[in-house]
Every structure is written in structure tokens, then in C-alpha cells.
Design a protein around this motif. Structure first.
Motif, mmCIF file in Angstrom:
data_model
loop_
_atom_site.group_PDB
_atom_site.id
_atom_site.type_symbol
_atom_site.label_atom_id
_atom_site.label_comp_id
_atom_site.label_asym_id
_atom_site.label_seq_id
_atom_site.Cartn_x
_atom_site.Cartn_y
_atom_site.Cartn_z
ATOM 1 N N HIS A 103 0.781 -1.157 0.027
ATOM 2 C CA HIS A 103 -0.141 -0.182 -0.083
ATOM 3 C C HIS A 103 1.111 1.275 0.104
ATOM 4 O O HIS A 103 0.540 2.030 -0.738
ATOM 5 C CB HIS A 103 -0.891 -0.061 1.193
ATOM 6 C CG HIS A 103 -0.334 0.219 2.575
ATOM 7 N ND1 HIS A 103 0.048 -1.041 3.112
ATOM 8 C CD2 HIS A 103 0.030 0.964 3.475
ATOM 9 C CE1 HIS A 103 0.417 -0.743 4.354
ATOM 10 N NE2 HIS A 103 0.453 0.382 4.368
ATOM 11 N N ARG A 104 1.908 1.244 0.769
ATOM 12 C CA ARG A 104 2.748 2.385 0.892
ATOM 13 C C ARG A 104 3.620 2.450 -0.550
ATOM 14 O O ARG A 104 3.568 3.457 -1.053
ATOM 15 C CB ARG A 104 3.967 2.242 1.994
ATOM 16 C CG ARG A 104 4.720 3.438 2.105
ATOM 17 C CD ARG A 104 4.964 3.508 3.606
ATOM 18 N NE ARG A 104 5.959 4.900 3.707
ATOM 19 C CZ ARG A 104 5.230 5.564 4.477
ATOM 20 N NH1 ARG A 104 4.120 5.878 4.913
ATOM 21 N NH2 ARG A 104 6.036 6.854 4.811
ATOM 22 N N LEU A 105 4.277 1.488 -1.110
ATOM 23 C CA LEU A 105 4.741 1.589 -2.486
ATOM 24 C C LEU A 105 3.625 2.013 -3.613
ATOM 25 O O LEU A 105 4.305 2.877 -4.295
ATOM 26 C CB LEU A 105 5.274 -0.117 -2.678
ATOM 27 C CG LEU A 105 5.875 0.035 -4.360
ATOM 28 C CD1 LEU A 105 6.983 0.715 -4.246
ATOM 29 C CD2 LEU A 105 5.965 -1.428 -4.736
ATOM 30 N N MET B 125 3.669 10.772 7.260
ATOM 31 C CA MET B 125 2.412 10.232 6.434
ATOM 32 C C MET B 125 2.177 8.855 6.497
ATOM 33 O O MET B 125 3.166 8.131 6.385
ATOM 34 C CB MET B 125 2.843 10.919 4.874
ATOM 35 C CG MET B 125 2.989 12.390 4.865
ATOM 36 S SD MET B 125 1.682 13.318 5.332
ATOM 37 C CE MET B 125 0.700 13.349 3.692
ATOM 38 N N TYR B 126 0.964 8.597 6.592
ATOM 39 C CA TYR B 126 0.328 7.233 6.703
ATOM 40 C C TYR B 126 -0.634 6.881 5.484
ATOM 41 O O TYR B 126 -1.265 7.997 5.009
ATOM 42 C CB TYR B 126 -0.338 6.970 7.959
ATOM 43 C CG TYR B 126 0.756 7.114 9.044
ATOM 44 C CD1 TYR B 126 1.354 5.867 9.526
ATOM 45 C CD2 TYR B 126 1.148 8.179 9.773
ATOM 46 C CE1 TYR B 126 1.860 6.009 10.632
ATOM 47 C CE2 TYR B 126 1.877 8.117 10.741
ATOM 48 C CZ TYR B 126 2.701 7.174 11.217
ATOM 49 O OH TYR B 126 3.233 7.191 12.264
ATOM 50 N N VAL B 127 -0.543 5.863 4.837
ATOM 51 C CA VAL B 127 -1.587 5.246 3.891
ATOM 52 C C VAL B 127 -2.803 4.581 4.786
ATOM 53 O O VAL B 127 -2.489 3.737 5.267
ATOM 54 C CB VAL B 127 -0.582 4.283 2.995
ATOM 55 C CG1 VAL B 127 -1.884 3.979 1.833
ATOM 56 C CG2 VAL B 127 0.273 5.125 2.038
ATOM 57 N N HIS B 128 -3.995 5.050 4.387
ATOM 58 C CA HIS B 128 -5.091 4.573 4.943
ATOM 59 C C HIS B 128 -5.945 3.785 4.077
ATOM 60 O O HIS B 128 -6.071 4.069 3.156
ATOM 61 C CB HIS B 128 -5.894 5.820 5.668
ATOM 62 C CG HIS B 128 -7.236 5.294 6.227
ATOM 63 N ND1 HIS B 128 -7.237 4.873 7.206
ATOM 64 C CD2 HIS B 128 -8.367 5.623 5.823
ATOM 65 C CE1 HIS B 128 -8.550 4.565 7.657
ATOM 66 N NE2 HIS B 128 -9.310 4.954 6.744
ATOM 67 N N LEU C 30 -7.285 3.305 -0.993
ATOM 68 C CA LEU C 30 -6.116 3.889 -0.416
ATOM 69 C C LEU C 30 -6.232 5.505 -0.426
ATOM 70 O O LEU C 30 -6.590 5.831 -1.419
ATOM 71 C CB LEU C 30 -4.619 3.486 -0.860
ATOM 72 C CG LEU C 30 -4.399 2.164 -0.897
ATOM 73 C CD1 LEU C 30 -3.178 1.854 -1.679
ATOM 74 C CD2 LEU C 30 -4.433 1.302 0.309
ATOM 75 N N ALA C 31 -5.583 5.907 0.511
ATOM 76 C CA ALA C 31 -5.732 7.592 0.816
ATOM 77 C C ALA C 31 -4.495 7.658 1.606
ATOM 78 O O ALA C 31 -4.117 7.195 2.748
ATOM 79 C CB ALA C 31 -6.872 8.090 1.553
ATOM 80 N N LYS D 49 -1.344 12.181 12.984
ATOM 81 C CA LYS D 49 -2.173 12.370 14.165
ATOM 82 C C LYS D 49 -3.766 12.356 13.594
ATOM 83 O O LYS D 49 -4.634 11.825 14.379
ATOM 84 C CB LYS D 49 -1.735 13.734 14.760
ATOM 85 C CG LYS D 49 -2.408 15.030 13.993
ATOM 86 C CD LYS D 49 -2.167 16.391 14.632
ATOM 87 C CE LYS D 49 -2.669 17.355 14.221
ATOM 88 N NZ LYS D 49 -2.435 18.722 15.060
ATOM 89 N N TYR D 50 -3.979 12.639 12.480
ATOM 90 C CA TYR D 50 -5.430 12.725 11.630
ATOM 91 C C TYR D 50 -5.840 10.965 11.705
ATOM 92 O O TYR D 50 -6.796 10.566 11.997
ATOM 93 C CB TYR D 50 -5.761 13.370 10.508
ATOM 94 C CG TYR D 50 -5.608 14.733 10.971
ATOM 95 C CD1 TYR D 50 -6.571 15.531 11.708
ATOM 96 C CD2 TYR D 50 -4.566 15.469 10.190
ATOM 97 C CE1 TYR D 50 -6.314 16.689 12.026
ATOM 98 C CE2 TYR D 50 -4.360 16.870 10.570
ATOM 99 C CZ TYR D 50 -5.425 17.396 11.310
ATOM 100 O OH TYR D 50 -5.225 18.777 11.718
ATOM 101 N N HIS D 51 -4.732 10.375 11.091
ATOM 102 C CA HIS D 51 -4.856 8.788 10.893
ATOM 103 C C HIS D 51 -5.086 8.086 12.292
ATOM 104 O O HIS D 51 -6.370 7.269 12.462
ATOM 105 C CB HIS D 51 -3.460 8.218 10.299
ATOM 106 C CG HIS D 51 -3.645 6.921 9.891
ATOM 107 N ND1 HIS D 51 -2.789 5.841 10.452
ATOM 108 C CD2 HIS D 51 -4.643 6.449 8.959
ATOM 109 C CE1 HIS D 51 -3.329 4.583 9.826
ATOM 110 N NE2 HIS D 51 -4.417 4.799 8.918
ATOM 111 N N THR D 52 -4.563 8.336 13.179
ATOM 112 C CA THR D 52 -4.450 7.863 14.516
ATOM 113 C C THR D 52 -5.788 8.207 15.145
ATOM 114 O O THR D 52 -6.646 7.423 15.747
ATOM 115 C CB THR D 52 -3.314 8.209 15.712
ATOM 116 O OG1 THR D 52 -2.047 7.909 14.981
ATOM 117 C CG2 THR D 52 -3.484 7.754 16.999
ATOM 118 N N SER D 53 -6.288 9.501 15.167
ATOM 119 C CA SER D 53 -7.310 9.810 15.856
ATOM 120 C C SER D 53 -8.483 9.354 14.803
ATOM 121 O O SER D 53 -9.646 9.085 15.621
ATOM 122 C CB SER D 53 -7.714 11.551 15.717
ATOM 123 O OG SER D 53 -7.658 12.010 14.533
#
Length: 182
Positions: free
Chosen positions: A61-63, A77-80, A94-95, A100-104
Motif C-alpha cells: 500500500h505504501r509503495l 504520512m500514513y497510507v489509510h 487507499l488514501a 495524528k489524523y490517521h490515529t484519531s
């Protein structure tokens, strides 16, 4: 003899992840720095699908998001996965989100027991990395007076139950109090 032609990449999905093999092959070609094998296996790496690129494991997903955006994602930055399925690595699912928004987003509505909160506090206390310094309220005038009378920084640190660097920094912050010591 060195062969400089890259053969088309064949993707073998060993873990049953939902992927678009053509997108993964193009992402591998984009990310590779050296000639890469013509067969790549998608395997389960932790809870996610992974693949090897440049002799390093990377989550699919990150790739895919790095390939789609055209640059390596920075650390925060995280891939959600939009449908919450960690093995669904299609681009439409994927987004990219800031940490911090990903965790929240994932912790929204979560309630922890007192025991769990205690474990979190202990883990945070043991955590390595950047820690916020606690600012102690100290009587600066008394410290400067004692220091002017000849007391050492170490003895003042013991008296006020702080580290010697705290005393040193307070004295450095208030040089006007030390005019008699010089």
C-alpha cells in the motif's frame, strides 16, 4: 556481460491480497534503482501485504501511494485503507493521511479501561525519543545568592532536588544576578 534490458515483471500473489498486479509491477519499476528480477512475490508482512524492492521489504500500500504521488512519503504520512481491510491494496481503497489524523480516525470512540490507560502511561514513560522537559519553579534569587556565597552548583542541585544542568541553565538565563560573583 551486463544485460541492460528489464524484462516485464510478473507478480505472484502468495498471500491473497486484493491488488492490481499491473499497478504493483509499474510501482516496482518506478521504485527500483537496479535491474530487478522479472518475478516478484507479494507476501504477508505483519498484517499487510509486502513486496521486496531493491532488496528491501516494503508494504504494497505504501509503495503504490508513493508511485501514484511520484515521491517517497515522508515519515509522518500514513497510507489509510478506506474500507479498513489491510489486505485490500487497490488504489481506489487507499488514501494518504497525516499521522495524528490517521490515529484519531482509528481511535474515534475508543474507550480504555483504567488498567489499559495505566499500561499506556507506563509505555509512554519508558519511550525513547524526544521528551518534553519539565520546567521546575525555583527561587532564582536564592540560588544566585547561595552561588555568590561560594556554594557549588552540585550542592545547589541537591538542595533543590534537580539536576546540576538545571541550576547551570537558570544561572545562565539570569546573568544580572551573578554580578557580585565575578
Amino acid at each position: 556481460m551486463t544485460v541492460k534490458i528489464q524484462r516485464p515483471i510478473e507478480i505472484i500473489n502468495d498471500c491473497g491480497a486484493l491488488i492490481d498486479k499491473e499497478d504493483v509491477a509499474q510501482a516496482i519499476m518506478w521504485a527500483t534503482e537496479i535491474q530487478t528480477p522479472s518475478v516478484h512475490h507479494v507476501f504477508q508482512w505483519g498484517n499487510y501485504a509486502g513486496v521486496t524492492v531493491n532488496r528491501e521489504k516494503i508494504h504494497v500500500h505504501r509503495l503504490l501511494m508513493e508511485w501514484q504521488m511520484g515521491f517517497k512519503l515522508p515519515r509522518g504520512m500514513y497510507v489509510h485503507h478506506l474500507n479498513e481491510n489491510k489486505m485490500d491494496d487497490r488504489l481506489s481503497n487507499l488514501a494518504v493521511m497525516v499521522g495524528k489524523y490517521h490515529t484519531s480516525h482509528h481511535m474515534l470512540g475508543a474507550k480504555f479501561s483504567k488498567e489499559h490507560n495505566k499500561k499506556i502511561a507506563e509505555a509512554n514513560h519508558k519511550r525513547k525519543g524526544t521528551k518534553i522537559k519539565k520546567r521546575c519553579i525555583l527561587p532564582i534569587a536564592d540560588i544566585a545568592a547561595d552561588y555568590s556565597k561560594g556554594k557549588s552548583i552540585n550542592s545547589l542541585a541537591k538542595k533543590y532536588h534537580v539536576d546540576w544542568t538545571t541550576i547551570r541553565s537558570r544561572l545562565d538565563e539570569n546573568p544580572e544576578l551573578l554580578e557580585g560573583k565575578q
